[in-house]
Design an enzyme around this catalytic site. Structure first.
Site, mmCIF file in Angstrom:
data_model
loop_
_atom_site.group_PDB
_atom_site.id
_atom_site.type_symbol
_atom_site.label_atom_id
_atom_site.label_comp_id
_atom_site.label_asym_id
_atom_site.label_seq_id
_atom_site.Cartn_x
_atom_site.Cartn_y
_atom_site.Cartn_z
ATOM 1 C CE LYS A 218 -1.832 -6.433 -7.633
ATOM 2 N NZ LYS A 218 -0.459 -6.301 -7.143
ATOM 3 N N GLY B 189 -2.230 -6.695 7.055
ATOM 4 C CA GLY B 189 -1.560 -7.928 6.634
ATOM 5 C C GLY B 189 -1.710 -9.034 7.663
ATOM 6 N NE ARG C 274 -1.687 1.296 13.563
ATOM 7 C CZ ARG C 274 -1.171 1.249 12.345
ATOM 8 N NH1 ARG C 274 -0.064 1.899 12.084
ATOM 9 N NH2 ARG C 274 -1.727 0.536 11.400
ATOM 10 N N GLY D 212 -7.459 -2.667 7.444
ATOM 11 C CA GLY D 212 -7.096 -1.975 6.207
ATOM 12 C C GLY D 212 -8.140 -1.005 5.708
HETATM 13 P P1 AMP Z 1 -6.665 -4.235 -1.033
HETATM 14 O O1 AMP Z 1 -5.444 -3.632 -0.398
HETATM 15 O O2 AMP Z 1 -6.398 -5.475 -1.799
HETATM 16 O O3 AMP Z 1 -7.810 -4.372 -0.047
HETATM 17 O O4 AMP Z 1 -7.105 -3.207 -2.141
HETATM 18 C C1 AMP Z 1 -7.572 -1.942 -1.845
HETATM 19 C C2 AMP Z 1 -7.420 -1.097 -3.079
HETATM 20 O O5 AMP Z 1 -8.162 -1.669 -4.132
HETATM 21 C C3 AMP Z 1 -7.967 0.302 -2.879
HETATM 22 O O6 AMP Z 1 -6.911 1.204 -2.987
HETATM 23 C C4 AMP Z 1 -8.959 0.466 -4.043
HETATM 24 O O7 AMP Z 1 -8.857 1.708 -4.690
HETATM 25 C C5 AMP Z 1 -8.568 -0.637 -4.987
HETATM 26 N N1 AMP Z 1 -9.682 -1.064 -5.827
HETATM 27 C C6 AMP Z 1 -10.862 -1.578 -5.427
HETATM 28 N N2 AMP Z 1 -11.648 -1.804 -6.471
HETATM 29 C C7 AMP Z 1 -10.978 -1.429 -7.573
HETATM 30 C C8 AMP Z 1 -11.269 -1.438 -8.964
HETATM 31 N N3 AMP Z 1 -12.432 -1.883 -9.432
HETATM 32 N N4 AMP Z 1 -10.300 -0.993 -9.820
HETATM 33 C C9 AMP Z 1 -9.121 -0.562 -9.347
HETATM 34 N N5 AMP Z 1 -8.781 -0.531 -8.049
HETATM 35 C C10 AMP Z 1 -9.699 -0.962 -7.166
#
Ligand code: AMP
Length: 418
Positions: free
Chosen positions: A206, A397, A40, A374
């Site tokens: 999510k 974010g 950074r 991310g």
């Molecule tokens: P995000 O911050 O929404 O991009 O989510 C990233 C996180 O989603 C990572 O820590 C992954 O381990 C988790 N992740 C991705 N696919 C899965 C899955 N099928 N089941 C559980 N966690 C997941």
């Protein structure tokens, strides 16, 4: 660019308040705190060098960690000052406060081309509250404002928004730094008029976190490929069984609405047709946050669209990888945000790694690839492919909110280009 950038400024001899993103990892080594990853800090060098060339007096402000208004020595920016001085080859004068007489005295003695780094702005609770009195104190030393901290631009804090408004009110200019300019160019201008096919890959945990991005991109993309745990809420919406997979049953209607919109707009909406599943086993071990660590047993490919009871889907399967790689190979513009599975665990990283490889290869053949920050950036760097994509966002974010079409307060506060 709709906003003024640091290139436009005439700042010889002027005091320029530069908001940077120095939220860097720090560790104690031989009784001293040191920066363990300077990415950074390196990312701000082009902006700082340009300002030095222009003869500005550089007053840098940043936050580090979440000290919540307390003076936490382990979150001091002093080690960042030492690292910056090493990297830029100019002395960096660290002041152990960000407001007050001490700061004003040091700034009064600055010469053109010199650098001062202020202490962590979050040592004051007023920073995150965007307290007008605190912003006024910060702004006391600023004639011109530059924001190069894209990762913090979605927050209306004193150093990201309040100071800019005050400088502007006094007739001073507020400009984007070069890093911020690049973020706005790639996440904004480039995606407004993408070369087609425009393929979007979305993964992560999510649906609720990304549904606004999906909704907006359904208006621009030719194809959307879904991976990660998010895919299981879509499967639930299609009446499939999801076993112990991470799902959001209350988001089924939202998922259905996205599927309907994709159909109406003739956007290809690809969901995984197979996956890698495993059985969760609770252990007595706790992670850093005190949560029980789950171990995964009997990891295997599942060719059915249903996940058996007791098992969870943790990665996309080989048939899905092949279909997604084919769609990616046809793209002229690619946007990727979010891993295809629980990639932190090697057993479930193959899907994410394969997507990273397909994105890198398609870029080599002339496509533009933009990575929305991310975990996708982490995954690309982990597989050594970070240098092979067109652009990797520095904001998690902030990039999501920007892609949703929201105006970021830290960007809105900058001067419009006439
Ligand atoms: P995000 O911050 O929404 O991009 O989510 C990233 C996180 O989603 C990572 O820590 C992954 O381990 C988790 N992740 C991705 N696919 C899965 C899955 N099928 N089941 C559980 N966690 C997941």
């Amino acid at each position: 660019m709709a906003k003024l950038t640091v290139r436009d400024l005439d700042v010889h001899g002027k005091r320029v308040f530069v908001r940077v993103d120095y939220n860097v990892p720090l560790e104690e080594k031989d009784g001293e705190m040191v920066v363990t990853d300077a990415t950074r800090i390196e990312a701000t060098l082009p902006t700082l060098r340009l300002l030095i060339e222009k003869g500005a007096k550089l007053i840098l402000a940043a936050h580090c960690g979440r000290p919540k208004g307390q003076r936490v020595p382990a979150m001091s920016l002093r080690p960042a000052a030492a690292k910056l001085a090493d990297l830029i080859g100019v002395p960096v004068n660290f002041v152990d406060d960000c407001i007050g007489e001490k700061v004003e005295k040091v700034v009064a003695n600055m010469v053109p081309g010199s650098i001062v780094l202020l202490e962590n702005v979050r040592f004051y609770a007023e920073e995150e509250k965007n307290d007008p009195g605190f912003a006024e104190k910060l702004a006391r030393v600023a004639e011109v404002y530059v924001n190069d901290a894209f990762g913090s631009a979605h927050r209306a804090h004193a150093s990201t928004e309040g100071v800019a408004r005050l400088v502007a009110r006094r007739g001073g200019q507020c400009a984007a730094g070069l890093l911020m300019e690049k973020e706005l160019q790639f996440l904004g201008d480039e995606l407004d008029n993408p070369a087609r096919p425009f393929v979007v890959i979305l993964g992560g945990a999510k649906v609720s976190d990304k549904i606004k991005v999906i909704d907006r991109l359904l208006e621009k993309a030719d194809a959307i490929l879904i991976g990660g745990a998010m895919a299981y809420t879509f499967r639930l919406a299609q009446g499939r069984k999801t076993g112990a997979s991470l799902v959001e049953p209350d988001k089924v209607d939202t998922a259905n609405a996205a599927l309907a919109k994709a159909k109406a707009r003739h956007v290809k909406f690809l969901l995984p047709t197979d996956d890698v599943i495993a059985e969760p086993v609770k252990t007595d071990k706790l992670d850093k946050k005190g949560k029980p660590i789950v171990e995964w047993q009997q990891a295997r490919t599942n060719a059915s669209p249903d996940v058996p009871e007791g098992a969870a889907g943790l990665d996309i399967g080989p048939a899905t990888v092949a279909a997604y790689a084919k769609a990616i190979a046809e793209a002229k513009t690619i946007l990727w945000n979010g891993p295809m599975g629980m990639f932190e665990n090697k057993q479930f990283a193959a899907g994410t790694n394969a997507v990273a490889k397909a994105v890198a290869e398609t870029t080599t053949k002339g496509a533009k690839s933009i990575i929305g920050g991310g975990d996708s950036v982490k995954a690309l760097n982990k597989s050594g492919l970070g240098g092979q994509v067109t652009f990797m966002s520095t904001g998690g974010g902030a990039s999501l909110e920007f892609l949703e079409g929201l105006e970021l307060p830290g960007v809105a506060a900058l001067t419009d280009r006439k």
